[in-house]
Write an enzyme that holds these catalytic residues in place. Sequence first.
Site, PDB file in Angstrom:
ATOM      1  N   SER A   1       8.318   1.649  -1.561  1.00 59.19           N
ATOM      2  CA  SER A   1       8.693   2.999  -1.132  1.00 59.19           C
ATOM      3  C   SER A   1       9.303   2.998   0.257  1.00 59.19           C
ATOM      4  O   SER A   1       8.911   2.210   1.126  1.00 59.19           O
ATOM      5  CB  SER A   1       7.440   3.871  -1.117  1.00 59.19           C
TER       6      SER A   1
ATOM      7  N   GLU B   1       8.508   4.937   2.345  1.00 61.20           N
ATOM      8  CA  GLU B   1       7.421   5.327   3.247  1.00 61.20           C
ATOM      9  C   GLU B   1       6.985   4.155   4.123  1.00 61.20           C
ATOM     10  O   GLU B   1       6.274   4.339   5.097  1.00 61.20           O
ATOM     11  CB  GLU B   1       6.239   5.893   2.468  1.00 61.20           C
TER      12      GLU B   1
ATOM     13  N   TYR C   1      -0.590   5.786   2.398  1.00 63.41           N
ATOM     14  CA  TYR C   1       0.281   5.332   1.308  1.00 63.41           C
ATOM     15  C   TYR C   1       1.344   4.361   1.841  1.00 63.41           C
ATOM     16  O   TYR C   1       1.552   3.278   1.297  1.00 63.41           O
ATOM     17  CB  TYR C   1       0.948   6.551   0.654  1.00 63.41           C
TER      18      TYR C   1
END
Length: 328
Positions: free
Chosen positions: A131, A133, A155
Amino acid sequence: MATTALITGITGQDGSYLTEFLLQRGYEVHGIVRRSSTLERSRLSHLYTDESVYNRRLFLHYADLMDPTTIRRIVRRVQPQEFYHLAGQSHVGLSFEIPESTADLTAMATLRILEILRDQPDPPRFLYAGSREIFGTAAASPQDETTPVNPNSPYGCAQAFAVQMTRIYREAHGFFCCNAICYNHESPRRAENFVTRKVTLSAARIRAGLQQTLHLGDLDAARDWGYAGDYVDAMWRMLQQDQADDYVLATGELHTIRDLLDIAFERVGLDWSQHVVTDPKFRRPADACAPVGNADRARRVLGWKPTRSFRSLIHMMVDADMERVSAS
Ligand code: NDP
């Protein structure tokens, strides 16, 4: 002979699109599913109930990411040539509520799978669905494969561990391991607790008179949103290359929640400002730098590019939700 692929997260948004994509290309597809109290696997049900597909070219195996012994057994039995690891706790906001299981399911489970593959006499090519992220509060925009990792959520932190481990297994053990570093990708199969789907479903429900208001956080928050069907195509392309590598998958376009509301509510003929209530509960810290990706490497090496505009993606989602609402 058909190429055999094993997919974790086959019941998820991406897993279901990838399964269709691989079946269309003549693959034998095996998926890992976890036990739940219902047998409803809505994103796969059209394949699951197709007798020409299920248990002929598509096979499901019970296991859990927290059960590496069973995963090891499945890998031994299936002997996949390609392994797509898509399972995990995929919600950034929720990861603040459940950080330990997020780390177990995203970080440690990936390491355990890499260790299982390391023991195989002929390890499959491996794809990890990473991701953006991992970049968290990036210092520059757009981000690409060289952007420093700097996560700002549990996360993102768990993802960073999994992405780095995947790279380390490629470099230290010579595995064919790739990271897809994905920006947000959506579809009518997106879970309802993600903002795109929350908006498209609410627009359909408000149109049908089933709901009056929609509660949202910061309407100026912006994301790089693509179509999930395009992203699984790129994941497959990554495993067909001569060399394993990591690739940012992104559209390179930023859209705000206001843009999303404009398109979704216009599609159902309503004015969103009459229905949307902003709620501080849904606010996240402001992005220091625009979370937008540069997918030049994927374009250049994989010949990949997104096929759907943001507008047509949101139309597709609203139309699917209108159909669901009128069928219910
Ligand atoms: P989904 O949330 O739709 O799917 C997650 C999948 O993981 C589901 O099949 C789920 O099974 C499975 N899973 C969760 N926990 C376990 C467990 N303990 N054991 C076995 N399976 C489990 O995610 P997406 O399809 O959208 O995303 C795929 C991957 O890509 C995720 O890891 C996500 O973090 C990552 N990603 C996604 C992005 C996006 O925008 N979609 C962006 C960047 C990365 P079940 O159906 O039983 O819940």
